[in-house]
Design a protein around this motif. Structure first.
Motif, short mmCIF file in Angstrom:
data_model
loop_
_atom_site.label_atom_id
_atom_site.label_comp_id
_atom_site.label_asym_id
_atom_site.label_seq_id
_atom_site.Cartn_x
_atom_site.Cartn_y
_atom_site.Cartn_z
N ARG A 1 12.07 29.49 80.53
CA ARG A 1 12.66 28.99 79.29
C ARG A 1 12.40 27.48 79.13
NH1 ARG A 1 15.85 31.57 75.96
NH2 ARG A 1 16.43 33.74 76.40
N LYS A 2 12.50 26.75 80.21
CA LYS A 2 12.22 25.31 80.13
C LYS A 2 10.78 25.06 79.72
CE LYS A 2 13.81 22.23 82.97
NZ LYS A 2 14.18 21.44 84.17
N ARG A 3 9.86 25.83 80.32
CA ARG A 3 8.44 25.65 79.99
C ARG A 3 8.14 26.14 78.57
NH1 ARG A 3 6.47 21.83 81.85
NH2 ARG A 3 4.35 22.64 81.53
N HIS A 4 8.80 27.21 78.16
CA HIS A 4 8.64 27.73 76.80
C HIS A 4 9.08 26.66 75.79
CE1 HIS A 4 9.09 30.66 73.45
NE2 HIS A 4 8.32 31.45 74.17
N ASP A 5 10.19 26.02 76.07
CA ASP A 5 10.68 24.94 75.19
C ASP A 5 9.70 23.77 75.17
OD1 ASP A 5 12.93 26.41 74.61
OD2 ASP A 5 14.23 25.33 76.01
N SER B 1 7.56 22.19 72.05
CA SER B 1 7.57 20.77 71.70
C SER B 1 6.17 20.20 71.54
CB SER B 1 8.32 19.96 72.77
OG SER B 1 7.54 19.80 73.95
N GLN B 2 5.18 20.90 72.09
CA GLN B 2 3.79 20.47 71.99
C GLN B 2 3.04 21.21 70.88
OE1 GLN B 2 2.70 17.81 73.98
NE2 GLN B 2 4.93 17.84 74.28
N GLY B 3 3.77 21.89 70.01
CA GLY B 3 3.16 22.54 68.87
C GLY B 3 2.84 24.01 69.05
N CYS B 4 3.17 24.58 70.21
CA CYS B 4 2.86 25.99 70.46
C CYS B 4 3.78 26.88 69.62
CB CYS B 4 3.04 26.31 71.94
SG CYS B 4 2.68 28.02 72.37
N SER B 5 3.19 27.89 69.02
CA SER B 5 3.97 28.89 68.28
C SER B 5 3.41 30.29 68.49
CB SER B 5 3.97 28.56 66.79
OG SER B 5 2.66 28.58 66.26
N VAL B 6 2.60 30.44 69.54
CA VAL B 6 1.89 31.70 69.78
C VAL B 6 1.93 32.02 71.27
CG1 VAL B 6 -0.28 32.93 69.51
CG2 VAL B 6 0.30 31.12 67.90
#
Length: 468
Positions: free
Chosen positions: A223-227, A231-236
């Motif tokens: 979850r921390k890495r997903h967040d 924050s770096q623009g990932c949505s996929v």
């Protein structure tokens, strides 16, 4: 005589030509799934010669060369770059009716402006001309992307990756193409080698700045890495799987599995399936809660030649189509998420062509009216991203769903020269629709809507769906 690659290449009827030239030809590219190296983008890589940019890491070409009787020394071995290129040029004429023949000449024409066929007689001339161009600024990595009108690229990134090169690309601010990370957590479910799995969790824990000592810790770290990715623009997100996993399990069972792995013990087949089921569910919940698009690629069996895997490693051309029964388990997986109101936008990709209709109907079972094309069959993938595979995928999607809501093509490539694959797809799409117009299956009076439909599939649907 016409060049082989000409303005109406693969367009066999008047309606197809009108659709392509009026609607699809000049649209930007959204490449929402590829395997480009962010480091090479960030550093604006300069390529020393045509072999490096064209043959390096391209397992499609490597498979063809092996099939043409080319020794491995000329493929991944120690022969010179030019000697390797000569063997590729020797192979190309024998690749007629393989998509590599079309891709090769599209790339020569569109990237380098060369309209000659590649064969032994033209190899030296083409190699020298392209290598000379590659020494200029216009043929460095970033400029190739811009010249191909690539608007967005999503790379493939492990949850433990620092994304430092994505930050460098963004902070530099010179590249017009937007480059986003895509979350690829395959190693989180790779439990066959407990020692390697334990080492990976150590790396993941370091990235998340925490110790992973329990299954709950693992989910917290993810979850921390997903967040951070968000924050770096990932949505996929993207998952490369043999099949879906949707076993019933208890929290206690999963804790036991995790503890067993941490002791370096192998899980039984039943335990591994339950463990993967739990992880895939938790990862899908994360995607839903952040409004990401999740992608599932199934039915691949990897690294099948043990001898070559030991010699040169993974991703070198020894993977194949896997035959799995995906219908029941896939529906169970998606249904659990739907029941819990945790089902994100989802794209399903099959590598086995028998599953086109299976996944098309599976996806449409879970559309809920909230978003156009929320659940959909993905583009023809890997061994299927050729004319026959694309037409079958387009026909299955058309028959079982709404082709007009399809988010279109991707390169799935490690090469900066692969963007003409989008043109290839657009030409096949326009020709397929044009055939229906010419035969009276679609009304010529609706050409304006059909042109809009082609433009949507080629570009606008992806832009809207992924919120780029």
């Amino acid at each position: 005589m016409k060049n082989f690659i000409h303005s109406d290449f693969m367009l066999t009827n008047e309606a197809a030509c009108e659709l392509y030239h009026d609607s699809a030809e000049n649209l930007p590219i959204i490449d929402y799934h590829c395997h480009l190296d962010p480091k090479e983008i960030a550093e604006n890589k300069s390529f020393r010669n045509l072999s490096e940019i064209w043959l390096g890491g391209d397992h499609y070409k490597w498979r063809a060369m092996r099939g043409n009787g080319i020794p491995e020394d000329y493929i991944t071995g120690n022969k010179t770059d030019y000697e390797k290129f000569e063997k590729w040029a020797e192979t190309v004429p024998y690749a007629m009716r393989n998509p590599l023949y079309h891709w090769t000449h599209l790339e020569l024409s569109r990237i380098f402006g060369i309209d000659k066929q590649l064969k032994p007689e033209t190899a030296h001339e083409i190699y020298e001309a392209c290598t000379e161009m590659l020494q200029t600024e216009d043929f460095r990595a970033q400029r190739i992307m811009e010249r191909c009108h690539v608007e967005v690229v999503c790379t493939t990134d492990d949850p433990a990756d620092t994304l430092a090169y994505h930050q460098q690309i963004r902070n530099n601010g010179r590249l017009k193409t937007k480059v986003y990370p895509a979350w690829r957590p395959d190693k989180v479910t790779a439990v066959d080698d407990p020692a390697a799995y334990g080492a990976y969790l150590l790396r993941l824990g370091e990235a998340a700045d925490m110790n992973i000592e329990t299954f709950d810790d693992l989910i917290a770290a993810l979850r921390k890495r997903h967040d951070f990715f968000a924050s770096q623009g990932c949505s996929v997100s993207d998952h490369g799987l043999d099949n879906f996993y949707a076993d019933d399990y208890s929290e206690a069972e999963i804790r036991v599995c995790f503890a067993k792995l941490m002791r370096g013990k192998r899980l039984t087949a039943e335990e591994a399936s339950k463990y993967k089921s739990a992880l895939l569910y938790e990862l899908a919940v994360m995607d839903s809660e952040t409004d990401w698009v999740q992608q599932y690629h199934i039915s691949v069996i990897r690294n099948n030649c043990t001898r070559m895997f030991k010699a040169i490693g993974p991703d070198t051309g020894f993977d194949a189509i896997l035959d799995v029964n995906c219908a029941a388990v896939g529906h169970k997986f998606l249904d659990r998420l739907d029941r819990d109101r945790k089902l994100a936008k989802t794209i399903l990709y099959n590598l086995n062509p028998k599953d086109n209709e299976v996944l098309a109907t599976m996806a449409y079972t879970f559309n809920d009216g909230s978003i156009p094309g929320k659940m959909q069959l993905g583009a023809a993938w890997w061994f299927l991203d050729q004319e026959d595979g694309m037409r079958k995928q387009l026909n299955a999607l058309s028959a079982m769903g709404l082709l007009s809501r399809f988010v279109g093509m991707l390169t799935d490539s490690r090469s900066f020269l692969s963007y003409p694959r989008h043109e290839y797809f657009r030409r096949i799409l326009c020709n397929l629709i044009g055939e229906d117009v010419e035969s009276g299956k679609l009304p010529r009076s609706e050409m304006d809507f059909l042109k809009k439909m082609v433009a949507d599939i080629s570009y606008r649907n992806a832009k809207q769906y992924f919120k780029f």
